[in-house]
Design a protein around this motif. Structure first.
Motif, PDB file in Angstrom:
ATOM      1  N   ALA A 185       0.833  -1.208   0.000  1.00 43.35           N
ATOM      2  CA  ALA A 185       0.000   0.000   0.000  1.00 43.35           C
ATOM      3  C   ALA A 185       0.869   1.259   0.000  1.00 43.35           C
ATOM      4  O   ALA A 185       0.610   2.209  -0.755  1.00 43.35           O
ATOM      5  CB  ALA A 185      -0.924  -0.002   1.212  1.00 43.35           C
ATOM      6  N   GLU A 186       1.899   1.273   0.828  1.00 40.26           N
ATOM      7  CA  GLU A 186       2.792   2.428   0.873  1.00 40.26           C
ATOM      8  C   GLU A 186       3.575   2.565  -0.427  1.00 40.26           C
ATOM      9  O   GLU A 186       3.800   3.681  -0.910  1.00 40.26           O
ATOM     10  CB  GLU A 186       3.752   2.280   2.054  1.00 40.26           C
ATOM     11  N   ALA A 187       3.978   1.428  -1.010  1.00 37.39           N
ATOM     12  CA  ALA A 187       4.708   1.463  -2.277  1.00 37.39           C
ATOM     13  C   ALA A 187       3.826   2.007  -3.399  1.00 37.39           C
ATOM     14  O   ALA A 187       4.278   2.806  -4.229  1.00 37.39           O
ATOM     15  CB  ALA A 187       5.213   0.073  -2.627  1.00 37.39           C
TER      16      ALA A 187
ATOM     17  N   ALA B 130      13.724   5.642 -12.647  1.00 37.05           N
ATOM     18  CA  ALA B 130      13.991   4.300 -12.121  1.00 37.05           C
ATOM     19  C   ALA B 130      14.706   4.380 -10.772  1.00 37.05           C
ATOM     20  O   ALA B 130      14.440   3.592  -9.869  1.00 37.05           O
ATOM     21  CB  ALA B 130      14.833   3.505 -13.114  1.00 37.05           C
ATOM     22  N   ALA B 131      15.601   5.351 -10.642  1.00 38.92           N
ATOM     23  CA  ALA B 131      16.336   5.510  -9.386  1.00 38.92           C
ATOM     24  C   ALA B 131      15.419   5.919  -8.239  1.00 38.92           C
ATOM     25  O   ALA B 131      15.721   5.661  -7.070  1.00 38.92           O
ATOM     26  CB  ALA B 131      17.456   6.527  -9.554  1.00 38.92           C
ATOM     27  N   GLN B 132      14.285   6.552  -8.565  1.00 37.94           N
ATOM     28  CA  GLN B 132      13.343   6.989  -7.537  1.00 37.94           C
ATOM     29  C   GLN B 132      12.298   5.928  -7.204  1.00 37.94           C
ATOM     30  O   GLN B 132      11.487   6.122  -6.303  1.00 37.94           O
ATOM     31  CB  GLN B 132      12.630   8.260  -8.005  1.00 37.94           C
ATOM     32  N   SER B 133      12.316   4.817  -7.916  1.00 40.47           N
ATOM     33  CA  SER B 133      11.314   3.786  -7.687  1.00 40.47           C
ATOM     34  C   SER B 133      11.352   3.290  -6.244  1.00 40.47           C
ATOM     35  O   SER B 133      12.425   2.925  -5.741  1.00 40.47           O
ATOM     36  CB  SER B 133      11.545   2.602  -8.632  1.00 40.47           C
ATOM     37  N   PRO B 134      10.208   3.263  -5.563  1.00 37.01           N
ATOM     38  CA  PRO B 134      10.191   2.734  -4.192  1.00 37.01           C
ATOM     39  C   PRO B 134      10.361   1.220  -4.149  1.00 37.01           C
ATOM     40  O   PRO B 134      10.589   0.655  -3.080  1.00 37.01           O
ATOM     41  CB  PRO B 134       8.802   3.144  -3.687  1.00 37.01           C
ATOM     42  N   ILE B 135      10.262   0.577  -5.296  1.00 36.02           N
ATOM     43  CA  ILE B 135      10.340  -0.882  -5.353  1.00 36.02           C
ATOM     44  C   ILE B 135      11.779  -1.363  -5.492  1.00 36.02           C
ATOM     45  O   ILE B 135      12.229  -2.242  -4.756  1.00 36.02           O
ATOM     46  CB  ILE B 135       9.484  -1.417  -6.515  1.00 36.02           C
ATOM     47  N   TYR B 136      12.513  -0.790  -6.436  1.00 34.79           N
ATOM     48  CA  TYR B 136      13.874  -1.271  -6.699  1.00 34.79           C
ATOM     49  C   TYR B 136      14.878  -0.131  -6.847  1.00 34.79           C
ATOM     50  O   TYR B 136      16.041  -0.369  -7.207  1.00 34.79           O
ATOM     51  CB  TYR B 136      13.893  -2.120  -7.972  1.00 34.79           C
TER      52      TYR B 136
ATOM     53  N   ASP C 159       2.250   6.280  -7.223  1.00 31.11           N
ATOM     54  CA  ASP C 159       1.263   7.246  -7.727  1.00 31.11           C
ATOM     55  C   ASP C 159       1.836   8.660  -7.712  1.00 31.11           C
ATOM     56  O   ASP C 159       1.656   9.426  -8.670  1.00 31.11           O
ATOM     57  CB  ASP C 159      -0.007   7.180  -6.880  1.00 31.11           C
ATOM     58  N   ARG C 160       2.511   9.017  -6.620  1.00 32.23           N
ATOM     59  CA  ARG C 160       3.103  10.349  -6.536  1.00 32.23           C
ATOM     60  C   ARG C 160       4.184  10.524  -7.597  1.00 32.23           C
ATOM     61  O   ARG C 160       4.290  11.577  -8.238  1.00 32.23           O
ATOM     62  CB  ARG C 160       3.696  10.575  -5.151  1.00 32.23           C
TER      63      ARG C 160
ATOM     64  N   HIS D 145       6.648  -7.414  -0.230  1.00 33.26           N
ATOM     65  CA  HIS D 145       5.453  -7.337   0.617  1.00 33.26           C
ATOM     66  C   HIS D 145       5.351  -8.582   1.491  1.00 33.26           C
ATOM     67  O   HIS D 145       4.942  -8.494   2.665  1.00 33.26           O
ATOM     68  CB  HIS D 145       4.197  -7.200  -0.249  1.00 33.26           C
ATOM     69  N   GLU D 146       5.710  -9.745   0.946  1.00 36.46           N
ATOM     70  CA  GLU D 146       5.696 -10.976   1.742  1.00 36.46           C
ATOM     71  C   GLU D 146       6.734 -10.911   2.859  1.00 36.46           C
ATOM     72  O   GLU D 146       6.510 -11.436   3.957  1.00 36.46           O
ATOM     73  CB  GLU D 146       5.934 -12.191   0.853  1.00 36.46           C
ATOM     74  N   LEU D 147       7.856 -10.261   2.603  1.00 39.69           N
ATOM     75  CA  LEU D 147       8.844 -10.045   3.662  1.00 39.69           C
ATOM     76  C   LEU D 147       8.254  -9.170   4.770  1.00 39.69           C
ATOM     77  O   LEU D 147       8.490  -9.403   5.961  1.00 39.69           O
ATOM     78  CB  LEU D 147      10.105  -9.384   3.091  1.00 39.69           C
ATOM     79  N   TRP D 148       7.469  -8.182   4.358  1.00 41.27           N
ATOM     80  CA  TRP D 148       6.798  -7.303   5.337  1.00 41.27           C
ATOM     81  C   TRP D 148       5.771  -8.099   6.141  1.00 41.27           C
ATOM     82  O   TRP D 148       5.664  -7.926   7.367  1.00 41.27           O
ATOM     83  CB  TRP D 148       6.134  -6.146   4.596  1.00 41.27           C
ATOM     84  N   ARG D 149       5.039  -8.970   5.470  1.00 40.50           N
ATOM     85  CA  ARG D 149       4.076  -9.828   6.175  1.00 40.50           C
ATOM     86  C   ARG D 149       4.796 -10.744   7.175  1.00 40.50           C
ATOM     87  O   ARG D 149       4.310 -10.966   8.287  1.00 40.50           O
ATOM     88  CB  ARG D 149       3.293 -10.675   5.174  1.00 40.50           C
ATOM     89  N   ASN D 150       5.941 -11.276   6.768  1.00 41.67           N
ATOM     90  CA  ASN D 150       6.732 -12.093   7.694  1.00 41.67           C
ATOM     91  C   ASN D 150       7.069 -11.307   8.955  1.00 41.67           C
ATOM     92  O   ASN D 150       6.967 -11.816  10.071  1.00 41.67           O
ATOM     93  CB  ASN D 150       8.036 -12.536   7.032  1.00 41.67           C
ATOM     94  N   GLN D 151       7.477 -10.075   8.743  1.00 41.53           N
ATOM     95  CA  GLN D 151       7.843  -9.211   9.865  1.00 41.53           C
ATOM     96  C   GLN D 151       6.662  -9.002  10.796  1.00 41.53           C
ATOM     97  O   GLN D 151       6.802  -9.075  12.026  1.00 41.53           O
ATOM     98  CB  GLN D 151       8.350  -7.875   9.326  1.00 41.53           C
ATOM     99  N   GLN D 152       5.478  -8.754  10.214  1.00 42.82           N
ATOM    100  CA  GLN D 152       4.284  -8.538  11.029  1.00 42.82           C
ATOM    101  C   GLN D 152       3.898  -9.818  11.777  1.00 42.82           C
ATOM    102  O   GLN D 152       3.520  -9.768  12.960  1.00 42.82           O
ATOM    103  CB  GLN D 152       3.106  -8.097  10.141  1.00 42.82           C
TER     104      GLN D 152
END
Length: 346
Positions: free
Chosen positions: A63-65, A100-106, A70-71, A171-178
């Protein structure tokens, strides 16, 4: 005691020799497997290709990504609307790299890859003494690989790209953390089992159609891209430059540390066998061995319970460090009686 000194020293010397002879040996697996309170320190010493573990394989809430994407897209549309139609394609390429350098994903990994490719370009140019024209061609080649990297991550008509899979995996890594932080996660057997499985395969619970590539695929493609860049860059050499010494492999922080470990084992172990600077060698090797056993402390959950022999050898090194065993059938005898004693008598 002399036998203990020689046996322990020979063990360390042989370990160093084996590591030196094995071109595939690396301490990365050992560092990545570290547990306990010092785990983050050990993990930081093995960041992976282009800082992979700290720039890409980190938890991320989808969701945050998506909000960040979008921004970023909104800003891109505004920039495109304000842009003149006759802008050069090079400017568009530069904007694509910046986006690409600003991508929150990679984005962070993308920047690290570009930085390492740039360092490799400089290494090749300096090693072979490239002319200004060769450097210009090398810069054009690097710019072309910037575009190839963007296609690799974002895709095009013939390639799906890895961005979506990276987002889902993170996101699955984030779920693991939660899940690991949830109440009862370390007490309820079912939750313990599930967390252990997810730690080994974060995307294992996703349907196959939702994630088509794995971290091994991303690393493999980027590695192949780097090898292709090397081949094309080296093809720019003249006949005279080809005759020069071969280009050394890129030196990374991990490789420097591995080299230091090998020489510590060789020199420290050799000194113990010869009885030379015995106390100093035993202390240095004891500190090294302490770093090994602390990477898997017996009180840490999921720590490897096979460090018993390392603890025994650590104690043996401490015993050697507190004795004068180097002067007994060792070269320390001559250092003490021939070199140091005359100064002390004076």
């Amino acid at each position: 005691m002399v036998a203990l000194r020689i046996v322990v020293g020979w063990h360390f010397f042989q370990e160093g020799l084996n590591h030196q002879r094995d071109p595939k040996w690396s301490s990365e697996g050992f560092l990545r497997a570290a547990k306990g309170p010092l785990a983050e320190f050990y993990h930081a010493k093995a960041p992976g290709p282009h800082g992979y573990y700290r720039t890409l394989l980190t938890p991320m809430n989808v969701a945050e990504a998506d909000d960040a994407l979008d921004r970023l897209q909104t800003e891109e549309r505004k920039a495109a609307a304000a842009e003149n139609a006759d802008k050069a394609s090079d400017d568009k390429s530069s904007r694509a790299v910046a986006k690409a350098a600003q991508s929150p994903i990679y984005g962070k990994w993308f920047e690290a890859i570009l930085h390492d490719l740039g360092s490799r370009r400089d290494q090749i140019a300096n090693h072979f003494g490239f002319s200004d024209e060769q450097k210009r061609q090398l810069d054009l080649l690097l710019s072309n690989y910037d575009k190839k990297l963007i296609v690799l991550l974002e895709g095009d008509r013939s390639h799906r790209g890895f961005a979506d899979d990276i987002k889902r995996y993170r996101h699955e890594l984030w779920r693991n953390q939660q899940m690991q932080q949830a109440s009862g996660a370390d007490q309820i057997p079912n939750m313990q089992t599930r967390n252990a499985k997810r730690a080994g395969s974060p995307a294992g619970e996703l349907p196959p159609e939702q994630i088509e590539s794995t971290p091994a695929d991303w690393l493999g493609e980027v590695h192949a891209l780097g090898e292709a860049f090397d081949m094309e860059a080296l093809a720019l050499r003249t006949d005279e430059q080809i005759k020069l010494d071969a280009l050394p492999a890129p030196m990374t922080e991990l490789k420097r540390m591995d080299t230091a470990v090998i020489w510590l084992l060789l020199i420290g172990g050799g000194c113990l066998v010869a009885g030379l600077f015995t106390r100093l060698s035993a202390i240095a090797l004891a500190l090294f061995l302490a770093s090994v056993v602390l990477s898997q402390p017996f009180w840490a959950a999921d720590a490897v319970k096979t460090t018993y022999f390392e603890w025994v050898e650590l104690v043996a090194l401490l015993v050697l460090a507190t004795s004068r065993v180097g002067r007994w059938a060792g070269l320390d005898f001559f250092i003490h009686h021939v070199v140091l004693r005359p100064f002390r008598s004076a």
